[in-house]
Design an enzyme around this catalytic site. Sequence first.
Site: not given
Length: 282
Positions: A31, A57, A96, A120
């Site tokens: 995890d 995400t 990203t 994020y």
Amino acid sequence: MILVFGESGQVATELKRILPDAVFLSRQEADLANPAACAAAITEHRPAAVINAAAYTAVDKAESDEETALNVNATAPGAMARAAAGLGIPFVHISTDYVFAGTGEKPFSPDDPTAPLGAYGRTKLAGEQLVVRAGGPFAVLRTSWVFSAHGGNFVKTMLRLAESRDSLTIVADQIGGPTSARAIALACKVMAEQLINNPEKSGIYHFSGAPDTSWADFARAIFEMAGRAVTVTDIPTSDYPTPAKRPLNSRLDCSALSAFGLARPDWRADLAQVLTELGAIS
């Protein structure tokens, strides 16, 4: 043997197809909310390379849950990268375009200044920094607009809406490169394998589909290819407010990929494959 964190996400699902001999760790087995357990898994398995295909995400949810996002997107990858560095093995990490502010129209290069617009992006940038700082062989692969036949993504959402709608309003002032999860998985595989013998290729790289397009034009391509009679009307981002701000410019300069013999994939060809897999075209 390659060790992969993530099992059911879009990229992890594709990695399973192309890396049948890899070991995949599910959330139950490792995890990311428990960074120490992730690091211990690497030490236990002693793989030839590690790919981290797991992440937090939920872009909008991160605005109100940044602590959890930071643990999953930064603290855990940092612990993984340090464990991999301790064994001298490559660590490939997916990031990203949200690490950039998304201003202008020029494609962002890997060394351009970062300025995330929201939680994020901040957590993903923090993860990148910890991976770099770990000191082992690594590749951070920044990508954008991921789609596949699995999980939740724009392509599947458009097909679902087409079942009950004959017209849609779609944002047209956000520009980027749609990227198939399969293409990302293949890039991660190539990078991991090459870094084993060529650690000098370590660095931050960009990888997105070509050509750059808008969400509205991407939607039009989906409907045209799938034979769905849906009219798309362009709207600005300001007409579609979300908790997290989206970058308007998600163009990525992917030229450095040539170091691995990689180039930008054609998202239109990948879209056709995904639509075929979904049964949207024959």
